[in-house]
Design an enzyme around this catalytic site. Structure first.
Site, PDB file in Angstrom:
ATOM      1  CE  LYS A   1      -9.921  -0.422   9.171  1.00 28.59           C
ATOM      2  NZ  LYS A   1      -9.179   0.831   9.337  1.00 28.59           N
TER       3      LYS A   1
ATOM      4  CG  LEU B   1       0.277   4.989   7.616  1.00 33.36           C
ATOM      5  CD1 LEU B   1       0.636   6.205   8.469  1.00 33.36           C
ATOM      6  CD2 LEU B   1      -0.377   3.921   8.452  1.00 33.36           C
ATOM      7  N   GLY B   2       0.940   4.463   3.802  1.00 31.75           N
ATOM      8  CA  GLY B   2       1.904   3.537   3.213  1.00 31.75           C
ATOM      9  C   GLY B   2       3.156   4.246   2.729  1.00 31.75           C
TER      10      GLY B   2
ATOM     11  N   GLY C   1       0.802  -1.223   0.000  1.00 34.00           N
ATOM     12  CA  GLY C   1       0.000   0.000   0.000  1.00 34.00           C
ATOM     13  C   GLY C   1       0.833   1.270   0.000  1.00 34.00           C
TER      14      GLY C   1
ATOM     15  NE  ARG D   1      -3.558  -2.356  -6.319  1.00 34.74           N
ATOM     16  CZ  ARG D   1      -4.648  -1.719  -5.935  1.00 34.74           C
ATOM     17  NH1 ARG D   1      -5.844  -2.230  -6.171  1.00 34.74           N
ATOM     18  NH2 ARG D   1      -4.562  -0.555  -5.315  1.00 34.74           N
TER      19      ARG D   1
END
Lengths: 307, 307
Positions: free
Chosen positions: A132, A15-16, A10, A35
């Site tokens: 989650k 955040l990634g 990500g 990807r």
């Protein structure tokens, strides 16, 4: 001791991207699963190019492609997932691959928000937190070493508009306060969350723990937030109080997903889902003072950038 | 050190009655909150009479009557609630009264089953576990000192019929096994759960903890259970395997509440909700070896009583 090799999933996200940079900053060998389609998106391609230049090894693959996942996981010791909320359940295949690989010392699933096991809005959040929690149970069922990061709100979410739904900048005349305005929420800057996360990776204290962030300068109620902003702009604002009942009514009247912002506000600033529980007594670990060298940008410092 | 005074709510129920007896057994001053209507039910009146004779102080009141709750709570140091699953949410007023009283050193809410935060059947259990989680969050939000007892199944539930829905005694010809029969469940005798619970009350180790019971002689899979029963009756049974898909179909076809038995079987013996997670690594405390003097009647010993 050698630094763990870290795979981040990500990195084109908010955040990634910070996680990838923090991984390099702390001298961990950094890998990213990307990807193939991301390279055709100019904005993402730019981010990827700059990460690659900085030293991140880019590996092509996706959460839906087992072979690519296994190839990536086998090159590292730690996996951090920072995919969007829509992709949360896609982590199941990743967990199975991590289990099969047998080589991962720590997995940090995509959370980086409120503790999904502690929120109290499951009737209204369209399974945002339930998914989650489901991944937590899946990780635990597979016996994978984990750390869950409960950092509460990112500073770039809701704080730039002083928790005013629909606005993009902080108000300078009128401000809406939800509930009585005394319930405390928590905002932590993404880059601080990322640095903090990387510090936990090789730390035995954080193994199989839920880590919470509540730095004193990052916790405040809506009343305190407005007062702080007023002191910065040297002006009093007109306060409009919206009761819990009125907010719930507005949430119901507003279609999904436009109502999610109000739902998160309700959760944090009316229900108090970020602060109602004691960290230690509910089996968690307070990350705030775990690493004295870790700085947390305060809400006040953040508001200064909006002046 | 003086023994804590204990108030039990639900003493006319199965576990509540055992809790009252265990309270006396360990020389705690024992109080019970009893609804006035219970005295007109011959079966309940008999139980209450015998508890009163044994030394339990009966206090009239109910979970819906704040004044009676406050009067009862003020006389004790510890409150244990053992009401039925239908009354779980009624504990909210009790929690508020405990908070207001300021005198309670430990509260044990009505759980005494699977950990509601760990089960993975929330789509199908008609909020059975969700309500218990909701009470946990409510207790934590009020900052009340707690202990949660996750003892898994009582021995009087499902074990007398060897986990065969619809039967009342163990089968002697054919037996149905759900899933592959290798997933392990846990049965603990009610009187042992009650004794264990009373031991935790004044123990600082158990403050604000989830306590799990998994004594080795009380954990077994359906295959192991059938094999154990076969060895006791000296005869092999014909095994009928019902797959996860078939069980889920039967659950859907059977109206509520008749399907709950199959839902609990699915949760424990197909999903593995009682045993899939590591206790320590998920922040819990293993109660099994906490008190060496605590005996746990084994599944094998229990089956002997059915011969």
């Amino acid at each position: 001791m050698e630094k763990s090799r870290v795979l981040i999933i990500g990195v084109t996200g908010n955040l990634g991207h910070h996680l990838a940079k923090a991984t390099l900053q702390f001298s961990h060998p950094a890998f990213a699963l990307v990807r193939p389609s991301s390279f055709s998106d100019p904005h993402k391609a730019h981010k990827l190019h700059s990460l690659s230049n900085a030293g991140v090894t880019l590996l092509q693959g996706s959460l839906e492609d087992e072979e690519s996942l296994m190839a990536a996981v086998k090159q590292v010791d730690v996996v951090i997932c920072a995919v969007s909320s829509k992709q949360v359940l896609l982590q199941k295949l990743l967990v199975q691959v991590i289990k099969k690989s047998g080589c991962i010392k720590r997995f940090i699933p995509s959370e980086f928000g409120l503790d999904p096991d502690k929120t109290r809005i499951s009737d209204m959040d369209y399974n945002f937190y339930k998914q989650k929690s489901e991944i937590r149970r899946f990780v635990e069922a597979h016996g994978i070493p984990y750390t869950y990061i409960s950092c509460n709100f990112y500073m770039s979410y809701l704080l730039p508009q002083l928790v005013q739904p629909g606005l993009k900048v902080p108000p300078r005349d009128k401000v809406t306060i939800f509930g009585d305005g005394n319930t405390k929420g928590v905002f932590v800057k993404e880059s601080d969350v990322a640095e903090f996360t990387i510090r936990t990776l090789d730390d035995p204290q954080t193994l199989n723990k839920v880590l919470y962030l509540r730095p004193p300068g990052n916790v405040c109620s809506m009343n305190e937030l407005v007062e702080l902003w007023e002191s910065k702009i040297g002006k009093k604002l007109e306060k409009i109080f919206v009761s819990e009942q009125e907010l719930l009514k507005k949430i119901k009247e507003t279609p999904y997903p436009d109502n999610m912002e109000m739902i998160f506000i309700y959760s944090a600033f009316v229900k108090g889902d970020q602060t109602y529980f004691d960290i230690e007594s509910s089996g968690g670990l307070d990350g705030t003072n775990l690493y004295p060298e870790q700085n947390f940008t305060t809400i006040s410092e953040y508001l200064d950038t909006l002046l």
